[in-house]
Design a protein around this motif. Sequence first.
Motif, mmCIF file in Angstrom:
data_model
loop_
_atom_site.group_PDB
_atom_site.id
_atom_site.type_symbol
_atom_site.label_atom_id
_atom_site.label_comp_id
_atom_site.label_asym_id
_atom_site.label_seq_id
_atom_site.Cartn_x
_atom_site.Cartn_y
_atom_site.Cartn_z
ATOM 1 N N HIS A 239 11.056 10.731 -8.209
ATOM 2 C CA HIS A 239 11.910 10.403 -9.051
ATOM 3 C C HIS A 239 13.082 11.386 -9.679
ATOM 4 N N LYS A 240 13.339 12.181 -8.824
ATOM 5 C CA LYS A 240 14.607 13.424 -8.797
ATOM 6 C C LYS A 240 15.597 13.010 -8.138
ATOM 7 N N THR A 241 15.257 13.517 -6.782
ATOM 8 C CA THR A 241 16.085 12.875 -5.650
ATOM 9 C C THR A 241 15.576 12.197 -4.701
ATOM 10 N N LEU A 242 14.197 11.693 -4.868
ATOM 11 C CA LEU A 242 13.852 10.562 -4.127
ATOM 12 C C LEU A 242 13.367 9.351 -5.140
ATOM 13 N N HIS A 243 13.964 8.449 -4.517
ATOM 14 C CA HIS A 243 13.740 7.252 -5.303
ATOM 15 C C HIS A 243 13.260 6.072 -4.601
ATOM 16 N N VAL A 244 12.003 5.372 -5.093
ATOM 17 C CA VAL A 244 11.306 4.506 -4.114
ATOM 18 C C VAL A 244 11.789 3.120 -5.143
ATOM 19 N N VAL A 245 12.605 2.211 -4.454
ATOM 20 C CA VAL A 245 12.857 0.992 -5.152
ATOM 21 C C VAL A 245 12.645 -0.174 -4.343
ATOM 22 N N GLU A 246 12.413 -1.470 -5.053
ATOM 23 C CA GLU A 246 12.459 -2.715 -4.477
ATOM 24 C C GLU A 246 13.483 -3.134 -3.643
ATOM 25 N N GLU A 247 14.922 -2.888 -4.250
ATOM 26 C CA GLU A 247 15.892 -3.240 -3.276
ATOM 27 C C GLU A 247 16.872 -2.257 -3.871
ATOM 28 N N PHE A 248 17.898 -2.153 -2.977
ATOM 29 C CA PHE A 248 18.996 -1.142 -3.267
ATOM 30 C C PHE A 248 19.705 -1.440 -4.460
ATOM 31 N N PRO A 249 19.848 -0.563 -5.485
ATOM 32 C CA PRO A 249 20.668 -0.711 -6.638
ATOM 33 C C PRO A 249 22.045 -0.958 -6.496
ATOM 34 N N GLU A 250 22.421 -1.843 -7.036
ATOM 35 C CA GLU A 250 23.994 -1.756 -6.910
ATOM 36 C C GLU A 250 24.824 -0.959 -7.793
ATOM 37 N N GLY A 251 26.119 -0.860 -7.626
ATOM 38 C CA GLY A 251 26.944 0.180 -8.385
ATOM 39 C C GLY A 251 26.880 1.367 -7.829
ATOM 40 N N ILE A 252 26.274 1.812 -6.673
ATOM 41 C CA ILE A 252 26.133 3.064 -6.402
ATOM 42 C C ILE A 252 26.930 3.309 -4.997
ATOM 43 N N ALA A 253 27.616 4.526 -4.864
ATOM 44 C CA ALA A 253 28.423 4.735 -3.792
ATOM 45 C C ALA A 253 27.717 5.296 -2.710
ATOM 46 N N TYR A 254 27.091 4.454 -1.813
ATOM 47 C CA TYR A 254 26.053 4.940 -0.612
ATOM 48 C C TYR A 254 26.893 5.418 0.432
ATOM 49 N N ASP A 255 26.728 6.807 0.775
ATOM 50 C CA ASP A 255 27.286 7.270 2.130
ATOM 51 C C ASP A 255 26.917 6.829 3.361
ATOM 52 N N ALA A 256 25.690 6.563 3.330
ATOM 53 C CA ALA A 256 25.144 6.040 4.687
ATOM 54 C C ALA A 256 23.659 5.192 4.172
ATOM 55 N N PHE A 257 23.468 4.076 5.184
ATOM 56 C CA PHE A 257 22.049 3.729 5.330
ATOM 57 C C PHE A 257 21.292 3.935 6.520
ATOM 58 N N ILE A 258 20.232 4.351 6.406
ATOM 59 C CA ILE A 258 19.510 4.843 7.754
ATOM 60 C C ILE A 258 18.279 4.002 7.946
ATOM 61 N N ILE A 259 18.266 3.090 9.159
ATOM 62 C CA ILE A 259 17.065 2.212 9.522
ATOM 63 C C ILE A 259 16.105 2.939 10.014
ATOM 64 N N THR A 260 14.864 2.968 9.931
ATOM 65 C CA THR A 260 13.647 3.770 10.511
ATOM 66 C C THR A 260 12.542 2.976 10.756
ATOM 67 N N HIS B 4 0.812 -1.234 0.020
ATOM 68 C CA HIS B 4 0.027 -0.103 -0.121
ATOM 69 C C HIS B 4 0.808 1.293 0.158
ATOM 70 N N ILE B 5 1.958 1.121 1.138
ATOM 71 C CA ILE B 5 2.836 2.479 0.802
ATOM 72 C C ILE B 5 3.519 2.637 -0.542
ATOM 73 N N LYS B 6 3.843 1.527 -1.239
ATOM 74 C CA LYS B 6 4.739 1.712 -2.546
ATOM 75 C C LYS B 6 3.764 2.043 -3.397
ATOM 76 N N GLU B 7 2.364 1.920 -3.248
ATOM 77 C CA GLU B 7 1.358 2.298 -4.568
ATOM 78 C C GLU B 7 1.094 3.551 -4.384
ATOM 79 N N CYS B 8 0.910 4.132 -3.095
ATOM 80 C CA CYS B 8 0.675 5.548 -2.731
ATOM 81 C C CYS B 8 1.829 6.469 -3.158
ATOM 82 N N LEU B 9 3.031 5.852 -3.089
ATOM 83 C CA LEU B 9 4.233 6.604 -3.615
ATOM 84 C C LEU B 9 4.319 6.546 -4.737
ATOM 85 N N LYS B 10 3.853 5.731 -5.764
ATOM 86 C CA LYS B 10 3.781 5.609 -7.084
ATOM 87 C C LYS B 10 2.916 6.687 -7.667
#
Length: 444
Positions: free
Chosen positions: A60-81, A34-40
């Motif tokens: 879709h600009k600076t906010l990206h909702v994804v099924e799993e974290f894409p590889e090949g990206i240099a993440y600075d941090a992961f935040i667990i909420t 439901h959350i993913k459908e709303c954000l779509k």
Amino acid sequence: MVIGMIGLGYVGLTLAVAAAAKGIQVYGVETNTHIKECLKESHAHFYEPGLDQLIRRHNHKTLHVVEEFPEGIAYDAFIITVGTPLLEGEKTPNFAYIQSALLSVQHVYDGTQLVILRSTVSVGTTRRVVLPFLAKMCGKKEEALLVAMCPERTLEGKAVEELMHLPQVISGNNGEALERAQKVFRRMTPCVVEAGSLEEAELIKLYCNTYRDMTFAIGNAFCMAAQEFQVDGDLAITHANYGYARSNIAKPGFVAGPCLEKDAYILINNMPDCASKEFILSARRFNESLEDLVVGWVQEHAGKPDGKKTIALSGMAFKGQPETSDLRGSSAVYIARKLHKAGYRLRLHDFVARREELEALGLGECFEDLGVACTGANLLLVLNNHKNYASLADGSAFSGAAQGFMVLDAWGACTGLSGCGEAEVATLGSMFTKKGEKEEEQVL
């Protein structure tokens, strides 16, 4: 800066949007369909002032909702909420959601990125649960990892505003983790408070909510104590506070919601038996007792359920100001469940929560119009303090109610209602006082 957000619920989504609004590239993972459908569709699954506008602007600009974290990206941090609900019947925190969240970064986490725990946890969880779990997952020693505890302290209904201005508490398991956490949150707020340890940061969040819980417990206890002397407890508190700077007694009311109902239990989870623990627990239990007092009041004034006795409940969200649609941890929901189990017919209403959310509770008929909800009802329980209740003063909403209709205005939100129409009105301050036994002195 690029961050991965695990969990896009109330805490995660507001933080993700606040970060995206500051130019941080945010990748958010959420399992709830439901959350993913709303954000779509570029809107949140809950009501929060200003949030939908920001989602539409940054999706879709600076906010990206994804099924799993894409590889090949240099993440600075992961935040667990993700949330930390209490285990059913045990009143102890359930860390399964946190462990599941940590596993969701396994394919992109190599031990060099900062992992920030934003969830509310008992003292010692970051060091004794999160750090060992990450070390085992990536194959590195705990001392080589970068972990921070940066608790969330925003107020529902003002979360977007507060994330931009509220001081953010940060901590780290070492100096580098602390420095990186500071960089993340300084992008969003001008003020950062460095806690002395992971444990202190965990305590700070628990202290903030438990302090509020205990403060409200004092007001509720004083309110009920006044009625033992046939004095209106609400009025006594109002008059005690009036013009007197050294008295700021909380007004009586329900103390609930997804944080206040459980954080006292999370605080005492790892605490040895002591006077402090009993003091904290007593306050929490007193606030919880209000729900049974209201159920008892209904049983006294409506009589035993006979298949026809109908109770209207309005204000199902856990609070009305600032307004929210959040039904989690709501005293109104708990009261409704107890009344439904007892056999009363219920009619539910809320000014903000959607009708389909109320229907999903499975507790009775649901209405968008309060007047319709009161049609044929014997009693109305007003269970939060939404501003729209002030418009009920003329009593017209109750024209279709049953004969002998009564109102329990738990928050005193229906301004002027007590002087109109045929409805008899009680509040938490007067529900156990006998009318006419005491003259109420008014503030001039």
